[in-house]
Design an enzyme around this catalytic site. Sequence first.
Site, PDB file in Angstrom:
ATOM      1  N   HIS A  31      10.473  35.816  -6.316  1.00 57.45           N
ATOM      2  CA  HIS A  31      10.004  37.037  -5.513  1.00 57.45           C
ATOM      3  C   HIS A  31      10.380  37.997  -4.876  1.00 57.45           C
ATOM      4  O   HIS A  31       9.453  38.780  -4.806  1.00 57.45           O
ATOM      5  CB  HIS A  31       9.001  35.590  -4.668  1.00 57.45           C
ATOM      6  CG  HIS A  31       7.396  36.386  -4.378  1.00 57.45           C
ATOM      7  ND1 HIS A  31       6.679  37.425  -5.111  1.00 57.45           N
ATOM      8  CD2 HIS A  31       6.917  37.120  -3.082  1.00 57.45           C
ATOM      9  CE1 HIS A  31       5.205  38.126  -3.922  1.00 57.45           C
ATOM     10  NE2 HIS A  31       5.856  37.630  -3.123  1.00 57.45           N
TER      11      HIS A  31
ATOM     12  N   LYS B 250       0.486  51.649  -2.240  1.00 59.45           N
ATOM     13  CA  LYS B 250       1.359  51.059  -3.723  1.00 59.45           C
ATOM     14  C   LYS B 250       0.124  49.812  -4.463  1.00 59.45           C
ATOM     15  O   LYS B 250      -0.712  49.928  -3.122  1.00 59.45           O
ATOM     16  CB  LYS B 250       2.485  50.386  -2.598  1.00 59.45           C
ATOM     17  CG  LYS B 250       2.927  48.992  -3.804  1.00 59.45           C
ATOM     18  CD  LYS B 250       3.863  48.529  -1.927  1.00 59.45           C
ATOM     19  CE  LYS B 250       5.115  48.095  -3.433  1.00 59.45           C
ATOM     20  NZ  LYS B 250       5.885  46.811  -2.242  1.00 59.45           N
TER      21      LYS B 250
ATOM     22  N   HIS C 269      -1.256  39.145  -5.007  1.00 57.48           N
ATOM     23  CA  HIS C 269      -1.085  37.832  -4.123  1.00 57.48           C
ATOM     24  C   HIS C 269      -2.328  36.947  -5.358  1.00 57.48           C
ATOM     25  O   HIS C 269      -3.846  36.280  -4.881  1.00 57.48           O
ATOM     26  CB  HIS C 269      -2.465  37.743  -2.755  1.00 57.48           C
ATOM     27  CG  HIS C 269      -1.525  37.561  -1.581  1.00 57.48           C
ATOM     28  ND1 HIS C 269      -2.029  36.987  -0.510  1.00 57.48           N
ATOM     29  CD2 HIS C 269      -0.292  37.375  -1.481  1.00 57.48           C
ATOM     30  CE1 HIS C 269      -1.045  35.847   0.169  1.00 57.48           C
ATOM     31  NE2 HIS C 269      -0.248  36.972  -0.363  1.00 57.48           N
ATOM     32  N   ASN C 270      -1.535  36.717  -6.932  1.00 58.21           N
ATOM     33  CA  ASN C 270      -2.031  35.557  -7.622  1.00 58.21           C
ATOM     34  C   ASN C 270      -2.342  34.350  -7.410  1.00 58.21           C
ATOM     35  O   ASN C 270      -3.155  33.281  -6.862  1.00 58.21           O
ATOM     36  CB  ASN C 270      -1.297  35.922  -9.069  1.00 58.21           C
ATOM     37  CG  ASN C 270      -1.559  37.555  -9.775  1.00 58.21           C
ATOM     38  OD1 ASN C 270      -2.469  38.273  -8.633  1.00 58.21           O
ATOM     39  ND2 ASN C 270      -0.564  38.082  -9.825  1.00 58.21           N
TER      40      ASN C 270
ATOM     41  N   ARG D  17       0.317  46.717   5.683  1.00 55.45           N
ATOM     42  CA  ARG D  17       0.913  46.638   6.458  1.00 55.45           C
ATOM     43  C   ARG D  17       1.717  47.797   5.275  1.00 55.45           C
ATOM     44  O   ARG D  17       3.025  47.613   6.121  1.00 55.45           O
ATOM     45  CB  ARG D  17       1.582  44.964   6.742  1.00 55.45           C
ATOM     46  CG  ARG D  17       0.273  44.670   7.772  1.00 55.45           C
ATOM     47  CD  ARG D  17       1.254  43.022   8.905  1.00 55.45           C
ATOM     48  NE  ARG D  17       1.514  41.967   7.787  1.00 55.45           N
ATOM     49  CZ  ARG D  17       0.253  42.091   7.138  1.00 55.45           C
ATOM     50  NH1 ARG D  17      -0.677  41.666   7.599  1.00 55.45           N
ATOM     51  NH2 ARG D  17       1.138  40.412   6.408  1.00 55.45           N
ATOM     52  N   ASP D  18       2.447  47.262   4.484  1.00 52.93           N
ATOM     53  CA  ASP D  18       3.403  48.035   3.296  1.00 52.93           C
ATOM     54  C   ASP D  18       3.489  49.330   3.629  1.00 52.93           C
ATOM     55  O   ASP D  18       4.239  49.950   3.786  1.00 52.93           O
ATOM     56  CB  ASP D  18       3.283  47.899   2.266  1.00 52.93           C
ATOM     57  CG  ASP D  18       3.942  46.615   1.577  1.00 52.93           C
ATOM     58  OD1 ASP D  18       5.246  46.070   2.217  1.00 52.93           O
ATOM     59  OD2 ASP D  18       3.478  45.480   0.938  1.00 52.93           O
TER      60      ASP D  18
ATOM     61  N   ASP E 218       7.430  45.579   7.330  1.00 51.92           N
ATOM     62  CA  ASP E 218       6.112  44.880   7.209  1.00 51.92           C
ATOM     63  C   ASP E 218       7.571  42.998   7.717  1.00 51.92           C
ATOM     64  O   ASP E 218       7.943  43.221   6.469  1.00 51.92           O
ATOM     65  CB  ASP E 218       5.049  44.815   6.391  1.00 51.92           C
ATOM     66  CG  ASP E 218       4.677  43.219   5.742  1.00 51.92           C
ATOM     67  OD1 ASP E 218       3.969  42.981   7.105  1.00 51.92           O
ATOM     68  OD2 ASP E 218       4.567  43.483   5.058  1.00 51.92           O
TER      69      ASP E 218
ATOM     70  N   SER F 287       4.674  40.986 -10.727  1.00 52.99           N
ATOM     71  CA  SER F 287       4.655  39.128 -10.699  1.00 52.99           C
ATOM     72  C   SER F 287       4.592  37.971 -11.443  1.00 52.99           C
ATOM     73  O   SER F 287       3.860  38.604 -12.670  1.00 52.99           O
ATOM     74  CB  SER F 287       3.153  38.581  -9.888  1.00 52.99           C
ATOM     75  OG  SER F 287       2.363  37.993  -9.858  1.00 52.99           O
TER      76      SER F 287
END
Length: 727
Positions: A47, A82, A86-87, A107-108, A257, A526
């Site tokens: 990740h 972007k 969040h899988n 936040r990104d 972030d 991901s």
Amino acid sequence: MQNQLTIKEIALELGISREEFDLIEEKLGRIPNEFETYLFSAQWSEHCGYKHSKHYLKKINESYESENAGYVQIGGKAVVFKVESHNHPSAVEPYQGAATGIGGIVRDILAMGARPIALLDSLKFGNVFDPKVKNIFEGVVSGISDYGNSIGVPTVGGETSFNEIYSTNPLINVMCVGVANKNHLASSHADGPDKLLVYVGSKTGRDGIHGASFASKKLSGKDDRPSVQVGDPFTEKNLIEATLEILKIKGVRACQDMGAAGVLSSTSEMAYKGGVGCELYLDNIPKRQEDIEPWEIMLSESQERMLFLVNPGTEKKVEAICNKYLIDFAVIGKTISTPHYVVKENSEGKVLADLPIDILVNAPEYYRNNTIPSTYILNKAKKYPKTKIKDIDKILKILLSNHNISSKKWIYQQYDYKVETNTIFIPEQADSAVLWLKKTQKAIAVTIDSNELYTYLDPFEGTKNVVYEAARNLISVGAKPLAITDNLNFGDPDDPEVSWQFEKSIEGLIEASKELSTPVVSGNVSFYNSYHETSIFPTPVIGMIGEIKDIKKIVNLKFKDCGDVVYLIGKTDINVDKIGGSFYLKVLEGFVGGEIDFVNPMYERYLQNFILDLIDKGILKSVHDVSKGGLLTALAVSCILSNRGFKGILDASIEELFGENQGRFIVSVRSKDSRIFEDIAKSSNINVKKLGEIKSSDDGIDICSAYFDLKELKSIYFDSISKSVEE
């Protein structure tokens, strides 16, 4: 020796392989201590470290992840955007997983100095009639709704698909768009030593610990809830305003972030990007629990936290803003000239870690010998089944009731898509969302797209098709495509067949982006979307942004006036040998196989420019891209959403009506403009086919010797998902 074995056992338990542990020892010239081992477990996770994808991502863009998000310039502003996923968290804890996915991507965008103005989502679920899937589906939608609505950022569009391959591995991909002054974008790069590292936002707790590692392995069915973060949208709303104010302070040098791996990742990467080291003081970090362990502080993924780098003397101004918005503030360390990552209990206390920062942040890069999947060869060789249902009336109704094609009103009516009053169209009224850039005549169009059937059958051409589909969606509202963000969702990268799918998808993305002159400016990967030995279909999700120069000239997919003439533009003659991957075959015949249609890049670009020119001239009154469900489905949707009937002159086969060949649009023009339109198309070498004319809603849809009552179709289309959820 006992101590060495213990450390190695801890490393293995944390997901560090034996080979990686040996590499760490070799690079350090010593065995890491236990605390340092925890740091490596996060930073060297898939990740955070992009171990299996870095080799390929470099081919897209050497600075692919240099900043928190990418941007394009429109109307004197920087439009920042972007997409991320969040899988895994959403599979385990659907509500919080989806909610914190919203918070993270917001936040990104915020870290770039941009005010978030819109959200879009690409959601993939199994069969919603399965109680477990239904629970995930409802939880995810509720999480997105509650968090997005509470922070005041509208969810303006997206896509939702249902396929049994996602039953245990839902995909929750979220895109955020923000706007900033192009001369005041923030950087995540430290700009020298002796600057202060400032922590802003919520306190650090135990939620989300091992979140980065959790996202870097297969789902096992075990209880992974401690790895799921917990969000607080009201703190996020305050954090948004505080961050935008803080970034106006002259002495603020960088912003990041605190996402995956929290304090560890944000501080180490900020320092490394700036060519410096850093020193942290754990006692200074705001904590929810006093008994929280040092490694837990470092790896916690508690939400609503930001990191700033400021000049000494600036911290008091930052603190005043934090006090104003009732959020925590702390100076937690500083940058140092020595390129090391140093963690201490406090400024005078025990050293817990002292690591060369380049070793910590640069995980090993893996390149596998890939294998073409046996299914790829077999699927291409499959022969299309003989049509079981030949009644056009039945086929259209079945497709319109299918959750992949039917209205997603049950979903979007839970979202506040009009907050901030930038949104021009409500969801589903156009092929793209359109957002007005206030105080200008310009607008931006945004879309997010995927097609797992195409990319499963042919990862290279399928990914190209998805990129072109995104471009068509922008063209359909009058926007010129500018740039791409992507989220690449795949199975286990250690599987050579999955690795092959990933490589081919990347190649397709690169080729399509070059052909369309739409660079990939940001993205995410991901992996490990697999349960036991079953991986999801390769699912690259493409977000794309476009520019509308005059907001007065936008169009949508709704038919306007009775008597207007409707045309098909583009590939007017379908290739019946290339209808593989169509929803008609999947839904009606239970068939996934055959050849998918390929884009014709030169013709497609020419076609898109032709449509943009006619929109600019005011000749086209509506434009709708033909995609899932084919020609008749697209035509029916335009009728349903505009409450207009249609009288057709078309005589076509089932394959022509429901096949999904690339590069086609349905457009409508005034009757008086039809001759002009046909002449322009002929002189431009653009294929057009007259389909019929728009009628009143009472006339229904009359086409190919079939008649459809519009009220019945509307009921089928709008009520399908809500009926399934409420059963």
